[in-house]
Design an enzyme around this catalytic site. Structure first.
Site, PDB file in Angstrom:
ATOM      1  N   GLU A 127     -52.634  24.264 -27.058  1.00 28.13           N
ATOM      2  CA  GLU A 127     -52.596  24.673 -25.655  1.00 28.13           C
ATOM      3  C   GLU A 127     -53.982  25.055 -25.155  1.00 28.13           C
ATOM      4  OE1 GLU A 127     -48.809  26.474 -27.597  1.00 28.13           O
ATOM      5  OE2 GLU A 127     -50.812  25.813 -28.206  1.00 28.13           O
ATOM      6  N   CYS A 154     -51.406  32.107 -27.559  1.00 27.84           N
ATOM      7  CA  CYS A 154     -51.499  31.029 -26.575  1.00 27.84           C
ATOM      8  C   CYS A 154     -50.767  31.399 -25.286  1.00 27.84           C
ATOM      9  CB  CYS A 154     -50.923  29.746 -27.155  1.00 27.84           C
ATOM     10  SG  CYS A 154     -51.933  29.037 -28.465  1.00 27.84           S
ATOM     11  N   CYS A 161     -47.371  30.376 -29.191  1.00 29.83           N
ATOM     12  CA  CYS A 161     -47.360  31.603 -29.987  1.00 29.83           C
ATOM     13  C   CYS A 161     -47.587  32.816 -29.084  1.00 29.83           C
ATOM     14  CB  CYS A 161     -48.405  31.528 -31.091  1.00 29.83           C
ATOM     15  SG  CYS A 161     -50.112  31.502 -30.520  1.00 29.83           S
ATOM     16  N   ARG A 205     -55.042   8.621 -54.882  1.00 29.91           N
ATOM     17  CA  ARG A 205     -56.127   7.697 -55.223  1.00 29.91           C
ATOM     18  C   ARG A 205     -56.225   6.535 -54.247  1.00 29.91           C
ATOM     19  NH1 ARG A 205     -53.022   8.586 -59.463  1.00 29.91           N
ATOM     20  NH2 ARG A 205     -52.192   6.473 -59.575  1.00 29.91           N
TER      21      ARG A 205
END
Length: 354
Positions: A55, A89, A80, A217
């Site tokens: 945000e 946020c 949050c 790998r």
């Protein structure tokens, strides 16, 4: 704004969020876009834990900040509302004067769990929720499962022949060698999966038969934490994984028999299912996802307890006639993909409704 527009912009949030898959632990995958008069004027996504949230990045990407006072912010997960490594946020959204917030799913972690929406509404913002909620929950299935079920999200993976065998029996393996059901393209994909999941688990029989490295790998990214579930603790001391960096853990009933100096050895309690003990250990460690690559004993053990969320099954075209039977699976097919040597089926486990 019409529902179709909400879906369009939420889809863009998900596209942005997916760019950081496997990189944001322990944080969720979040993308955000800011829309003014039907046009995206800012966007951003959370890159890694400790960095600015989606945000905030979206807000800071807007060139004309005056437009924010008549814009809509779209975000796939509830903003949050608490102080962590970055400020809340929700507070930044309020400070910038954005009047409308459209979200896809609730952040069910205890630190948020509706508090972000509540703070926005208390400040007079219009909050629209549950837009493309199934897709928004799915992209953060690891994060949400960890907080809601208090265990990692569990992905099962195996390859089986056309007639349902995952390997040769011991006698045929001694005379004919190991069985390769899939090809190079599938192997590359599996290594990509390993980057996405935090931990990988195999059983003692798989370790003794295949001597796997369990690292990455064929793709770029971090290798998962290596886990071995071996009731007997009877493991070779010259394993290939012993030469690799990174943590590895052995779960066993007989820790004194394990000769792997670089490994953490966890003693299992015979009075409780091994799978539950492994998951409890990983939850306390903060591990949000687990990839189980076999063998059949381990896969069947987790499945018998209903402890799986997603299964990725490669079915080859060759017929074995006999061997080690593949696990039986009851789940909802959500996708499939064709390779030159096999077909990939992806299932998710659906909770039984009472």
């Amino acid at each position: 704004m019409a529902g179709a527009d909400h879906l369009k912009f939420m889809k863009r949030c998900l596209e942005l969020a997916s760019k950081a898959e496997g990189l944001t632990y322990p944080n969720p995958l979040v993308g955000a876009v800011i829309v003014h008069n039907g046009r995206i004027i800012g966007e951003g996504y959370h890159v890694k834990a400790g960095s600015r949230h989606a945000e905030v990045l979206a807000i800071e990407s807007v060139k004309d900040r005056e437009l924010l006072f008549s814009s809509t912010l779209y975000v796939n997960l509830e903003p949050c509302s608490h102080y962590g490594k970055t400020p809340p946020c929700a507070d930044r959204i309020i400070t910038e004067g954005i009047p409308v917030i459209v979200s896809g799913a609730t952040d069910t972690s205890t630190k948020v769990s509706g508090k972000g929406f509540a703070r926005l509404r208390e400040s007079g913002r219009k909050v629209i929720t549950n837009i493309a909620s199934e897709e928004c929950r799915f992209i953060n299935r690891r994060f949400l499962t960890f907080h809601e079920k208090r265990r990692p999200y569990i992905v099962l993976k195996w390859a089986q022949s056309a007639d349902g065998f995952i390997g040769r029996d011991k006698e045929r393996r001694m005379t004919e060698g190991p069985l390769w059901i899939t090809g190079n393209s599938e192997r590359i994909l599996v290594h990509k999966w390993r980057v996405t999941e935090q931990a990988i688990l195999v059983g003692g029989e798989t370790v003794r038969a295949d001597n796997p490295k369990l690292n990455v790998r064929e793709w770029t990214g971090n290798s998962p934490i290596r886990l071995i579930l071996s009731g007997s603790g009877n493991l070779p001391s010259n394993l290939a994984m012993n030469d690799l960096i990174g943590p590895q853990v052995v779960f066993t009933f007989f820790p004194d028999k394990v000769n792997m100096p670089r490994s953490v050895v966890v003693k299992l309690n015979k009075n409780e299912p091994s799978a539950i003990q492994v998951l409890d250990y990983l939850y306390k460690w903060g591990i949000q996802s687990l990839l189980i690559e076999g063998g059949s004993t381990v896969l069947n053990h987790f499945m018998s307890l209903g402890l799986w969320d997603e299964a990725r099954v490669f079915q080859g075209y060759q017929v074995l006639g006999s061997g080690v039977k593949a696990p039986g699976l009851m789940g909802r097919l959500i996708s499939q993909q064709v390779f030159s040597n096999s077909r990939l089926y992806i299932f998710i486990r659906e909770e039984r409704r009472r």
